[in-house]
Scaffold this active site. Structure first.
Site, PDB file in Angstrom:
ATOM      1  N   HIS A 253       0.829  -1.206   0.000  1.00  0.00           N
ATOM      2  CA  HIS A 253       0.000   0.000   0.000  1.00  0.00           C
ATOM      3  C   HIS A 253       0.870   1.265   0.000  1.00  0.00           C
ATOM      4  O   HIS A 253       0.672   2.173  -0.820  1.00  0.00           O
ATOM      5  CB  HIS A 253      -0.922  -0.013   1.230  1.00  0.00           C
ATOM      6  CG  HIS A 253      -1.731   1.230   1.421  1.00  0.00           C
ATOM      7  ND1 HIS A 253      -3.057   1.321   1.044  1.00  0.00           N
ATOM      8  CD2 HIS A 253      -1.418   2.443   1.947  1.00  0.00           C
ATOM      9  CE1 HIS A 253      -3.504   2.541   1.325  1.00  0.00           C
ATOM     10  NE2 HIS A 253      -2.536   3.243   1.883  1.00  0.00           N
ATOM     11  N   GLU A 254       1.833   1.319   0.910  1.00  0.00           N
ATOM     12  CA  GLU A 254       2.638   2.542   1.038  1.00  0.00           C
ATOM     13  C   GLU A 254       3.510   2.780  -0.195  1.00  0.00           C
ATOM     14  O   GLU A 254       3.759   3.928  -0.572  1.00  0.00           O
ATOM     15  CB  GLU A 254       3.487   2.490   2.319  1.00  0.00           C
ATOM     16  CG  GLU A 254       2.680   2.393   3.626  1.00  0.00           C
ATOM     17  CD  GLU A 254       1.675   3.522   3.824  1.00  0.00           C
ATOM     18  OE1 GLU A 254       1.902   4.639   3.309  1.00  0.00           O
ATOM     19  OE2 GLU A 254       0.642   3.287   4.483  1.00  0.00           O
ATOM     20  N   HIS A 257       1.693   4.864  -2.604  1.00  0.00           N
ATOM     21  CA  HIS A 257       1.826   6.311  -2.353  1.00  0.00           C
ATOM     22  C   HIS A 257       3.159   6.833  -2.876  1.00  0.00           C
ATOM     23  O   HIS A 257       3.219   7.894  -3.500  1.00  0.00           O
ATOM     24  CB  HIS A 257       1.745   6.613  -0.855  1.00  0.00           C
ATOM     25  CG  HIS A 257       0.378   6.468  -0.266  1.00  0.00           C
ATOM     26  ND1 HIS A 257      -0.758   6.960  -0.872  1.00  0.00           N
ATOM     27  CD2 HIS A 257      -0.037   5.890   0.899  1.00  0.00           C
ATOM     28  CE1 HIS A 257      -1.807   6.691  -0.112  1.00  0.00           C
ATOM     29  NE2 HIS A 257      -1.400   6.048   0.967  1.00  0.00           N
ATOM     30  N   HIS A 263      -5.500   7.304  -2.101  1.00  0.00           N
ATOM     31  CA  HIS A 263      -6.412   6.244  -1.685  1.00  0.00           C
ATOM     32  C   HIS A 263      -7.509   5.991  -2.700  1.00  0.00           C
ATOM     33  O   HIS A 263      -8.055   6.918  -3.296  1.00  0.00           O
ATOM     34  CB  HIS A 263      -7.016   6.582  -0.322  1.00  0.00           C
ATOM     35  CG  HIS A 263      -6.013   6.474   0.766  1.00  0.00           C
ATOM     36  ND1 HIS A 263      -6.040   7.241   1.899  1.00  0.00           N
ATOM     37  CD2 HIS A 263      -4.914   5.683   0.873  1.00  0.00           C
ATOM     38  CE1 HIS A 263      -5.005   6.920   2.659  1.00  0.00           C
ATOM     39  NE2 HIS A 263      -4.313   5.990   2.057  1.00  0.00           N
TER      40      HIS A 263
HETATM   41 ZN    ZN Z   1      -2.476   5.188   2.341  1.00  0.00          ZN
END
Ligand code: ZN
Ligand code: NAG
Ligand code: NAG
Ligand code: NAG
Ligand code: ZN
Length: 297
Positions: A253-254, A257, A263
């Site tokens: 997930h990170e 980014h 998101h």
């Molecule tokens: Zn996030």
């Protein structure tokens, strides 16, 4: 007399310490639980903390001023709660109901849901996110010529997973490499890497203090910031039991980014903001893949 003075001092010290600790502790579920049912027009102790919390999630921007500094459940807060309810498919009541509070209290990524924008004449700025992948405001990304990104590790807190983190990150980066034009390489810690990864606790110097167990799990900067921080106070694991957080899932997930994805509101997407204990979600979803390709193609 002397001993009376010193015991008085001791009592004062203990009291002061208790007060300071109370002030320092994060607004917990308990503070917010007393607000269930709270709605526009109500002025109740704890609404101030709720506003700060909703602001941190990305739904409110009071921009200094008087607004947001009191306990009044005002128009802006109602609008913010509604936007949140739309995003997370809750009943759109504008009331802090039980379901909304439950959703808000789940563990999640520390990056705010959306970059807030709006016009200067409006007191609060929010927008309702699209129901798919998103980019950061202004679509920041790595230059197209920069396809090889290096990373290394620098933590301010020792975590017993220190060895595992290397293989976990290797696999997590590989997932993104498999669906994009990027390649990733770990380099020694005394070099300057494009991406620096580490475990930190509480206030760790970047203006986004971690909050202890649960709540915020991790955060990472949009391109080309290159920082990935894990909250060292979580139960990190590589094979999570019911109370553990899967390190690899959160890492995937990170990295999203770090590459420029915000998101997604698709619950199955890796880029969905919330992440429960005890589960793994390591594989990129179609929505994540579409997102990274749309940003760089
Ligand atoms: Zn996030
Ligand atoms: C929405 O409200 C309806 C009726 O009040 C209720 O039955 C339902 O459970 C609520 N749904 C959610 C997601 O809260
Ligand atoms: C990435 O792709 C390679 C080759 O298709 C495959 O062997 C590998 O398992 C994939 N890695 C991940 C983490 O999905
Ligand atoms: C960590 O795990 C222990 C039990 O294994 C549990 O009691 C505790 O609540 C967990 N902490 C968090 C932050 O989930
Ligand atoms: Zn940080």
């Amino acid at each position: 007399m002397a001993s009376q003075t010193s015991s008085l001092m001791l009592v004062l010290f203990v009291l002061l310490h208790m007060v300071l600790c109370t002030v320092e502790s994060k607004p917990t579920t308990e503070i917010f639980r007393r607000l269930v049912g709270c709605r526009k027009g109500h002025t109740v102790q704890g609404v101030y903390e709720l506003k700060q919390f909703v602001k941190k999630l990305g739904y409110l921007n009071y921009d200094g001023g008087k607004h947001g500094k009191d306990n009044e459940f005002d128009d802006d807060l109602e609008a913010a709660i509604k936007a949140y309810q739309v995003n997370y498919q809750l009943n759109i009541t504008g009331i802090l109901d039980d379901d909304t509070l439950k959703q808000m209290m789940k563990p999640r990524c520390g990056i705010a849901d959306m970059i807030i924008h709006g016009d200067k004449n409006s007191k609060s700025f929010y927008r309702i996110g699209a129901s798919q992948y998103e980019f950061f405001m202004g679509n920041p990304k790595w230059p197209l010529s920069k396809t090889h990104l290096t990373y290394n590790f620098r933590s301010s807190v020792d975590v017993y997973l220190a060895e595992d983190i290397r293989s976990v990150c290797f696999r997590a980066f590989e997932r993104w490499a498999n669906v994009s034009h990027f390649t990733f390489e770990e380099i020694p810690e005394d070099y300057i890497a494009d991406i620096e990864i580490g475990f930190h606790s509480g206030d760790h110097g970047d203006g986004y203090p971690f909050d202890g167990p649960q709540g915020t799990l991790a955060h990472a900067s949009p391109p080309t910031g290159g920082k990935l921080h894990y909250d060292a106070d979580e139960n990190w694991s590589t094979s999570p039991g019911p109370d553990d957080i899967d390190l690899e899932s959160v890492t995937v997930h990170e990295i999203g980014h770090l590459l420029g994805l915000q998101h997604s509101l698709v619950p199955d997407a890796v880029m969905y903001a919330y992440f429960d204990s005890g589960i793994t979600k390591r594989r990129l979803n179609r929505d994540d893949v579409h997102g990274i390709r749309a940003l760089y193609d």
